[in-house]
Design an enzyme around this catalytic site. Structure first.
Site, PDB file in Angstrom:
ATOM      1  N   ALA A 204      29.442 -25.173   8.707  1.00  0.00           N
ATOM      2  CA  ALA A 204      29.733 -25.552   7.332  1.00  0.00           C
ATOM      3  C   ALA A 204      30.759 -24.563   6.772  1.00  0.00           C
ATOM      4  O   ALA A 204      30.516 -23.358   6.772  1.00  0.00           O
ATOM      5  CB  ALA A 204      28.461 -25.538   6.491  1.00  0.00           C
TER       6      ALA A 204
ATOM      7  N   VAL B 260      33.291 -22.467   4.318  1.00  0.00           N
ATOM      8  CA  VAL B 260      33.479 -21.945   2.966  1.00  0.00           C
ATOM      9  C   VAL B 260      34.880 -22.313   2.490  1.00  0.00           C
ATOM     10  O   VAL B 260      35.787 -22.518   3.298  1.00  0.00           O
ATOM     11  CB  VAL B 260      33.296 -20.414   2.914  1.00  0.00           C
ATOM     12  CG1 VAL B 260      31.914 -20.017   3.409  1.00  0.00           C
ATOM     13  CG2 VAL B 260      34.375 -19.697   3.723  1.00  0.00           C
TER      14      VAL B 260
ATOM     15  N   ILE C 256      28.036 -20.431   9.327  1.00  0.00           N
ATOM     16  CA  ILE C 256      29.016 -20.241   8.257  1.00  0.00           C
ATOM     17  C   ILE C 256      30.419 -20.191   8.851  1.00  0.00           C
ATOM     18  O   ILE C 256      30.747 -19.317   9.650  1.00  0.00           O
ATOM     19  CB  ILE C 256      28.731 -18.948   7.473  1.00  0.00           C
ATOM     20  CG1 ILE C 256      27.290 -18.905   6.993  1.00  0.00           C
ATOM     21  CG2 ILE C 256      29.699 -18.825   6.289  1.00  0.00           C
ATOM     22  CD1 ILE C 256      26.826 -17.508   6.568  1.00  0.00           C
ATOM     23  N   LYS C 257      31.257 -21.134   8.440  1.00  0.00           N
ATOM     24  CA  LYS C 257      32.619 -21.237   8.967  1.00  0.00           C
ATOM     25  C   LYS C 257      33.561 -20.472   8.035  1.00  0.00           C
ATOM     26  O   LYS C 257      33.706 -20.811   6.856  1.00  0.00           O
ATOM     27  CB  LYS C 257      33.017 -22.710   9.060  1.00  0.00           C
ATOM     28  CG  LYS C 257      34.136 -23.019  10.017  1.00  0.00           C
ATOM     29  CD  LYS C 257      34.261 -24.537  10.160  1.00  0.00           C
ATOM     30  CE  LYS C 257      35.351 -24.923  11.114  1.00  0.00           C
ATOM     31  NZ  LYS C 257      35.505 -26.413  11.174  1.00  0.00           N
ATOM     32  N   VAL C 258      34.192 -19.436   8.590  1.00  0.00           N
ATOM     33  CA  VAL C 258      34.974 -18.475   7.796  1.00  0.00           C
ATOM     34  C   VAL C 258      36.425 -18.458   8.289  1.00  0.00           C
ATOM     35  O   VAL C 258      36.665 -18.425   9.500  1.00  0.00           O
ATOM     36  CB  VAL C 258      34.367 -17.063   7.927  1.00  0.00           C
ATOM     37  CG1 VAL C 258      35.182 -16.041   7.160  1.00  0.00           C
ATOM     38  CG2 VAL C 258      32.915 -17.060   7.450  1.00  0.00           C
TER      39      VAL C 258
END
Length: 221
Positions: free
Chosen positions: A60, A62, A86-88
């Site tokens: 998912a 950000v 968490i996709k950064v």
């Protein structure tokens, strides 16, 4: 090699899951918008709906680009479901956030990676996954598969635990080349996965078998 599907389409995710080869999902705001999913509440609910279909990791992304915003948004996304990764983005504050999340025991996917140096930074910061975009490199006449090979070699040289998640995959040939290069994961559209099934000799061979079987049935009836 793990297969992730790169989409926000629940029907396609279900089809890939039913095929028995799906290990996870990657998605982003653009893919959400393509499915007509807008507004934060709807997007967050959709991530949870995806997690209910698959048993593996679901990335998912950000949308914040500053450290404080990435951390706040990332922690909120991670709280939605244990499968959320968490996709950064690969930016300075993104790398700082990767380290923060790693120290907290949260899974991360460093996205928009286009060089071995970027991948090295992501691994040093403790990213769970790194996503090199090979198709976009091919689009500008650079060798996307070479990048996968370089990252795999570097990670093996130093025993980094970060998994190479090959992204921006456009074809079944890309998938096979990534497998040859040693990528841990390939994320791609459902069409690319289904195209792996296809070969003209399989089609002609099956047609011959069915034809012969029909003759046998006719003779013995």
């Amino acid at each position: 090699m793990k297969f992730f599907i790169d989409t926000a389409n629940l029907a396609q995710i279900k089809e890939a899951e039913d095929l028995g080869v799906l290990d996870g999902v990657t998605t982003n705001p653009s893919l959400m918008a393509k499915e007509g999913i807008t507004g934060q509440d709807n997007i967050l609910k959709h991530y949870v709906d995806i997690c209910k279909i698959v048993s593996g990791d679901v990335s998912a992304e950000v949308i914040s680009t500053d450290f404080k915003g990435i951390v706040e948004e990332g922690e909120m996304l991670a709280s939605l479901h244990p499968q959320i990764v968490i996709k950064v983005p690969m930016i300075k504050d993104g790398v700082k956030a990767l380290k923060y999340f790693s120290n907290k025991g949260l899974k991360t996917n460093c996205t928009l990676v286009f060089s071995p140096g970027q991948a090295l930074l992501a691994a040093k910061a403790g990213a769970t996954y790194v996503s090199p975009f090979l198709g976009r490199l091919d689009d500008i006449n650079q060798d996307g598969i070479l990048l996968i090979e370089q990252i795999v070699k570097i990670y093996r040289n130093y025993d980094f635990k970060t998994q190479v998640l090959a992204a921006s995959i456009r074809s079944p040939l890309h998938i096979v080349r990534c497998a040859e290069a040693g990528a841990d994961v390939a994320t791609c559209p459902l069409s690319a996965i289904l195209d792996l099934l296809k070969h003209p000799l399989t089609d002609s061979g099956l047609a011959k078998f069915l034809s012969d079987a029909k003759k046998f049935t006719t003779v013995n009836s």
